[in-house]
Design a protein around this motif. Sequence first.
Motif: not given
Length: 208
Positions: A30, A91-92, A94-96, A98-99, A181-182, A185
């Motif tokens: 990303k 940001h990438s 943090i998203e990874t 969290e996932f 939650s995936k 929205k």
Amino acid sequence: LWGDAEAQKKLQFILLITCLICVPAMLFPKPICIYIKHALSKKKKPQHPITDVIAIGNEPLLPENQRFSAQGPKGDDHHGEEFDFSDVCVHSLIETIEFVLGSISHTASYLRLWALSLAHAELSKVFFRKTLAPFVEDGNIFSVFIAWAVFASINFVVLICMDAMECFLHTLRLHWIEFQSKFYKGTGVRFIPFSISTVLKDYVEKTA
């Protein structure tokens, strides 16, 4: 899994390695794609004239929304914002994280259903040993019929009814919290159920 412990061990190892490979696959592409897209957009960005307005006499040659300045067309000021690659990487990351953590916690949550089924199987064994088994060993047919009725009633109330309720509640919770939650929205068009009276009312108001 198939009666072959070695094959199951190999399959589990392959799935584990696949999950580990997916982590960098989520983390790096990303930011790199965003960086390449930003670099290409900078190269293809047209050069705008410095003059604010090109006019002939008192009439401007271009409409107001198409006039150019040194920063580009009006309304495109956001293109002038500085691109921060490190911010995109953070940001990438943090998203990874969290996932990955969410996937582990969701998988552990779904294991509750397996634990409940295992507990119910053990309960069924206990009920059988305490109610039906002694009378079967005794050999009294009349006592066996009574004990079987008691055993079936306990199994139905405690195991079948409770198991159906627990599975329903746990599945509802897991679907609402973990699964939705995936992607859910909570945005969109509000649901309005179909009503013939509402349709007729709107039709009368439009034709009045």
